[in-house]
Enzyme design. Structure first.
Site, PDB file in Angstrom:
ATOM      1  N   ILE A 254       1.213  -1.327  -0.103  1.00 18.68           N
ATOM      2  CA  ILE A 254      -0.066  -0.487   0.208  1.00 18.68           C
ATOM      3  C   ILE A 254       0.761   1.611   0.307  1.00 18.68           C
ATOM      4  CG2 ILE A 254      -1.607   1.237   1.424  1.00 18.68           C
ATOM      5  CD1 ILE A 254      -2.533  -1.887   2.248  1.00 18.68           C
ATOM      6  N   PRO A 255       1.138   1.672  -0.966  1.00 18.97           N
ATOM      7  CA  PRO A 255       2.175   2.725  -0.672  1.00 18.97           C
ATOM      8  C   PRO A 255       1.967   3.872  -0.980  1.00 18.97           C
ATOM      9  CG  PRO A 255       1.386   2.351  -3.234  1.00 18.97           C
ATOM     10  CD  PRO A 255       0.546   2.195  -2.490  1.00 18.97           C
ATOM     11  N   CYS A 256       2.460   3.837   0.550  1.00 18.11           N
ATOM     12  CA  CYS A 256       2.209   5.921   1.356  1.00 18.11           C
ATOM     13  C   CYS A 256       3.248   6.439   1.029  1.00 18.11           C
ATOM     14  CB  CYS A 256       1.894   5.574   2.767  1.00 18.11           C
ATOM     15  SG  CYS A 256       3.150   4.372   3.725  1.00 18.11           S
ATOM     16  N   HIS A 257       4.468   5.432   0.765  1.00 18.34           N
ATOM     17  CA  HIS A 257       5.600   5.983   0.448  1.00 18.34           C
ATOM     18  C   HIS A 257       4.939   7.454  -1.428  1.00 18.34           C
ATOM     19  CE1 HIS A 257       5.567   2.755  -1.643  1.00 18.34           C
ATOM     20  NE2 HIS A 257       6.493   3.460  -2.895  1.00 18.34           N
TER      21      HIS A 257
END
Length: 289
Positions: A254-257
């Site tokens: 889950i690409p919160c970056h």
């Protein structure tokens, strides 16, 4: 003693190479100017050819180009020219059961009532794995991966406590082999044996809406917290969106970056800002390559 389940090459090699990259990032951060290949290689005790080979294998571009991606100006440029429009991503089906960013994933979420029980009645399996971004603690239920912590910055004990504290009433069982096929698939190993890696999102309804929006951001692109707030239909909830992004328990997948401040600044990152910078540089360089 931590038992680590290796992922076959190239992922296990990437885990080692990430540590090389982390050392290089520290050197780059300490320098005000671009560091030439020879100087970087010397600082890391390698020949220029060996260092160049590791660097190029990991990201597909030269150390010089990689340094450019690590600069704050690159994040701002991505935001100006390549920031994804989340509404458009939703319209073309880049969420839910479709193909999510650059990984094959499928996901479902726990009901609000189940979430309120803080994991009561859940059995959560866990194990340590090599990853392209250092040592990873992966947790999952029978339905899919529910946690992925990166320990290179915070340390193993803190990573374990962090994930376990999110579901304090669950039963935790060490079983890396149960998780291994999902982890292999999630990190792109060819012998994962699955078409999709399952995710099981355990969070409050608002958090899950934010995480779903994150899943719509393609690799190599970024968005802002305010854009996410617009996407989920609550444009004034920028601060709450930032909190939900920070509480994402499944790093990388889950690409919160890929969420930045409106100014283009990277903001914080729960698993360590150097990891976020490395992830963005990794994806941007891979997209170019």
């Amino acid at each position: 003693m931590t038992q680590i389940t290796p992922i076959p090459t190239p992922a296990s090699d990437d885990g080692y190479h990430f540590q090389v990259m982390r050392r290089a990032i520290d050197l780059i951060d300490a320098s005000e100017d671009m560091m030439p290949l020879e100087q970087l290689a010397q600082k890391m005790g390698m020949s220029p050819a060996h260092f160049q080979r590791i660097f190029s294998r990991w990201v597909g571009v030269s150390p010089k180009r990689y340094q450019q991606y690590l600069m704050l100006g690159q994040a701002k440029e991505m935001l100006r020219g390549n920031a994804t429009t989340l509404q458009a991503a939703h319209e073309v089906g880049l969420s839910g059961t479709g193909r999510l960013h650059d990984l094959f994933l499928r996901w479902e979420s726990m009901s609000p009532g189940e979430f309120a029980r803080k994991g009561d009645g859940l059995t959560i399996y866990w194990g340590w794995f090599d990853s392209p971004f250092g040592l990873a603690l992966v947790m999952g239920t029978e339905k899919g991966i529910c946690g992925l912590a990166l320990a290179s910055e915070m340390g193993e004990d803190a990573a374990m406590q962090d994930l376990m504290s999110r579901w304090p009433n669950a039963t935790f069982v060490e079983d890396p082999m149960m998780l291994r096929p999902w982890v292999l698939t999630a990190f792109g190993a060819k012998d994962g044996g699955l078409d999709k890696a399952p995710l099981f999102l355990i969070g409050a309804p608002f958090q899950i809406k934010v995480w779903e929006a994150l899943l719509s951001i393609p690799s190599g692109e970024v968005t802002t917290y305010s854009d996410i707030a617009e996407t989920i239909g609550n444009p004034r909830a920028v601060r709450a969106v930032g909190t939900a992004v920070g509480r994402n328990p499944v790093s990388w997948l889950i690409p919160c970056h890929r969420a930045l401040r409106k100014s283009g600044a990277l903001g914080g990152y729960h698993w360590g800002l150097p990891v976020k910078r490395a992830m963005l540089a990794f994806e941007a360089a891979r997209a170019e390559a």
